[in-house]
Design an enzyme around this catalytic site. Structure first.
Site, PDB file in Angstrom:
ATOM      1  N   LYS A 118       4.627  -1.745  13.441  1.00 51.64           N
ATOM      2  CA  LYS A 118       3.306  -1.237  13.050  1.00 51.64           C
ATOM      3  C   LYS A 118       2.217  -1.960  13.845  1.00 51.64           C
ATOM      4  O   LYS A 118       2.300  -3.173  14.055  1.00 51.64           O
ATOM      5  CB  LYS A 118       3.118  -1.456  11.541  1.00 51.64           C
ATOM      6  CG  LYS A 118       1.899  -0.784  10.944  1.00 51.64           C
ATOM      7  CD  LYS A 118       1.849  -1.000   9.420  1.00 51.64           C
ATOM      8  CE  LYS A 118       0.644  -0.352   8.775  1.00 51.64           C
ATOM      9  NZ  LYS A 118       0.597  -0.597   7.310  1.00 51.64           N
ATOM     10  N   SER A 145      -0.734   3.521   4.574  1.00 54.91           N
ATOM     11  CA  SER A 145      -1.245   3.464   5.928  1.00 54.91           C
ATOM     12  C   SER A 145      -0.149   3.492   6.990  1.00 54.91           C
ATOM     13  O   SER A 145      -0.413   3.814   8.136  1.00 54.91           O
ATOM     14  CB  SER A 145      -2.076   2.190   6.115  1.00 54.91           C
ATOM     15  OG  SER A 145      -1.271   1.026   5.939  1.00 54.91           O
ATOM     16  N   SER A 156       1.623   0.855   1.217  1.00 58.07           N
ATOM     17  CA  SER A 156       1.706   1.426   2.567  1.00 58.07           C
ATOM     18  C   SER A 156       3.077   1.418   3.221  1.00 58.07           C
ATOM     19  O   SER A 156       3.245   1.985   4.299  1.00 58.07           O
ATOM     20  CB  SER A 156       0.716   0.733   3.488  1.00 58.07           C
ATOM     21  OG  SER A 156      -0.581   1.154   3.175  1.00 58.07           O
TER      22      SER A 156
HETATM   23  N1  GLN Z   1      -3.379   3.239   0.330  1.00 58.47           N
HETATM   24  C1  GLN Z   1      -3.762   1.940  -0.130  1.00 58.47           C
HETATM   25  C2  GLN Z   1      -5.125   1.597   0.386  1.00 58.47           C
HETATM   26  O1  GLN Z   1      -5.708   2.437   0.962  1.00 58.47           O
HETATM   27  C3  GLN Z   1      -2.747   0.930   0.303  1.00 58.47           C
HETATM   28  C4  GLN Z   1      -2.954   0.458   1.680  1.00 58.47           C
HETATM   29  C5  GLN Z   1      -1.909  -0.506   2.128  1.00 58.47           C
HETATM   30  O2  GLN Z   1      -0.922  -0.767   1.454  1.00 58.47           O
HETATM   31  N2  GLN Z   1      -2.146  -1.072   3.284  1.00 58.47           N
HETATM   32  O3  GLN Z   1      -5.628   0.536   0.207  1.00 58.47           O
END
Ligand code: GLN
Length: 515
Positions: free
Chosen positions: A81, A156, A180
């Site tokens: 990532k 994400s 995410s």
């Molecule tokens: N979707 C969640 C957020 O927007 C989790 C993001 C993540 O785990 N990086 O914060």
């Protein structure tokens, strides 16, 4: 033979490599070929490192030929990532703010991948600074769900989920601050684990919210996920929150897959109203399969989980606003001269750069976090949220007194269409309603495919949660369930995903990918 190599599991690749039936160069090239064929459509990668991956593969092949004692995963390629610092390879975090930044160092977990001899294929797409549930907040355009290209692959880490779901890599690194790794896994029919907080080093992980962030493995099977977990985990003196203990026995647990005598707690607060019918149906069937394999089921009450999302959206923006203050256009990253100002002050340059460099979602959260932390509001918002966080951890402790693991659907719905929730931040946030409690409490969680929802034929996932430092339980239960499900399906779920090479390559947005 070459194209078939990408359909193998990482575990099978490792076997073939160690028996010298295939070379890492062949294997790595097969994945690069697959990327050339499908990534114009899927857009999992922000950067492909063809030369670096092949050089690493060649080095490992030479060592093997010379009879060196190699790591089990040596020669198995991987995608990382774009939030992890990779020496010599662009690292943008999906943001214009870091366009062109080439880190001078490797994140600890990247050092571990390299030391194990795993060629790094490239850097995967993500929502900007890991804020989002769809990859639509990436400055370089969204990734697409291999099951239906008009839909999101989760976020994400949608680049990491789609890269494994589209067979461009057998393994990928993700990070999970609120879901995410797990939510992208659920909506792409793949497996992902958020390890116990502190189980994997955060050194070199560009921080979103430091008390919540945790890197973890993404793969297509529970065993492959465990194999990667074992490579990346473990103590790191460079991360003060890193747990000083060996990696839990995740690979052994995945291989044994024993659930007899275990008590599974179904979380009352997760999985009811608001969850798609097909998501719930596959979840209920999965729980039944675990019972068939000898587990006992109880319902557990975690009343404070209802406040998890609200607490998270105070704690996360607060920490993010502080972490992102370092992008000040002075030290590194984007620098923009304000228009129409002859002799701009440092502050004017900072303002212009942050305005140009950050996308809307990032700005929204910086403003929210700065507000929540400002004097006069601190106790009312951030302070209260921290108290709720403690109550959620207490809910987990009580639940784990009666259950060995907890389960729930991973996400309330299957993959939604690209564009559907982009202008509705609250609707986007609700995707993580089931995954966020684990981050707030620091406990480990896994998502694995539970089947296809009847309404839309799209994949959905089940989440397993375990007490802190007992990550092996996720793998024991996950692996047992996976065996039962794959037997029922007559093969892996991803075998039913569409053949992407039949699609016209049509990714519309420009991206900084190397040829
Ligand atoms: N979707 C969640 C957020 O927007 C989790 C993001 C993540 O785990 N990086 O914060």
């Amino acid at each position: 033979m070459t194209s078939d190599l990408t359909r193998l599991t990482a575990s099978e690749m490792s076997d073939l490599l160690s028996r010298k039936e295939i070379s890492s160069v062949e294997l790595t090239q097969a994945h690069l070929d697959r990327t050339a064929a499908v990534d114009g459509t899927v857009h999992s990668y922000l950067h492909v490192d063809t030369a670096g991956a092949l050089a690493a593969a060649k080095a490992v092949d030479e060592k093997r030929a010379a009879g060196a004692d190699l790591h089990l995963m040596a020669g198995v390629p991987i995608a990382v990532k774009d939030v992890m610092a990779t020496k010599g390879l662009p690292t943008t975090c999906g943001s214009k703010m870091l366009e062109g930044w080439i880190p001078p160092y490797d994140a600890t977990l990247v050092t571990k991948l390299r030391a194990a001899g795993m060629p790094i294929l490239g850097k995967t797409n993500m929502d900007e600074f890991a804020m989002g549930s769809s990859t639509e907040h990436s400055a370089w355009g969204p990734s697409h769900n291999p099951w239906d290209l008009t839909r999101i692959p989760g976020g994400s880490g949608g680049g990491s989920s789609s890269v494994v779901a589209s067979f461009q890599a057998p393994l990928a690194i993700g990070t999970d601050t609120g879901g995410s790794i797990r939510q992208p896994a659920a909506v792409t029919g793949t497996v992902g684990t958020k390890p116990t907080y502190g189980g994997v080093s955060r050194y070199g992980l560009v921080a979103l919210a430091s008390s919540l962030d945790q890197a973890g493995p993404c793969a297509r099977t529970v065993l492959d996920t465990a194999l990667l977990h074992a490579v990346m985990g473990g103590h790191d003196p460079r991360d003060s929150t890193s747990i000083d203990a060996p990696v839990p026995p995740v690979v052994e647990a995945a291989r044994t897959a024993d659930v007899s005598g275990l008590t599974i707690g179904v979380v009352k607060q997760l999985g009811g109203a608001g969850y798609q019918a097909g998501v719930r149906a596959r979840f209920d069937e999965s729980v039944q399969l675990l019972v068939d394999r000898g587990a006992k089921v109880v319902e557990v009450d975690c009343p404070n989980f209802d406040y998890a999302l609200a607490a998270y959206y105070l704690i996360l923006p607060s920490e993010a606003s502080s972490n992102l203050a370092k992008f000040d256009a002075m030290r590194y990253g984007l620098r923009v001269r304000p228009e129409g100002v002859d002799d701009p002050s440092a502050e004017q340059v900072m303002a212009a750069s942050r305005d140009a460099g950050f996308g809307d979602e990032v700005k929204r959260r910086i403003i929210l976090g700065t507000y929540a932390l400002s004097s006069g509001y601190y106790d009312a918002y951030y302070g209260q949220a921290q108290k709720v966080r403690r109550l959620i951890a207490d809910d987990f402790s009580r639940a784990f007194e009666v259950a060995d693991v907890l389960v729930s659907p991973t996400a309330p719905t299957t993959a939604f269409p690209i564009g559907e929730k982009l202008d509705e931040p609250m609707a986007m946030y609700l995707n993580d309603v089931a995954t966020i409690p684990a981050n707030l409490a620091g406990v480990p969680g896994m998502s694995l495919p539970s089947g296809l929802a009847d309404e839309d034929g799209l994949p959905t996932g089940i989440q397993i949660l375990a007490p802190a430092t007992m990550d092996e339980r996720l793998y024991a239960v996950g692996s047992a369930l996976e065996r039962a499900l794959v037997e029922q399906w007559g093969g892996p779920l991803l075998d039913r995903a569409p053949d992407l090479t039949a699609h016209p390559s049509a990714h519309p947005t420009a991206d900084p990918k190397e040829a």
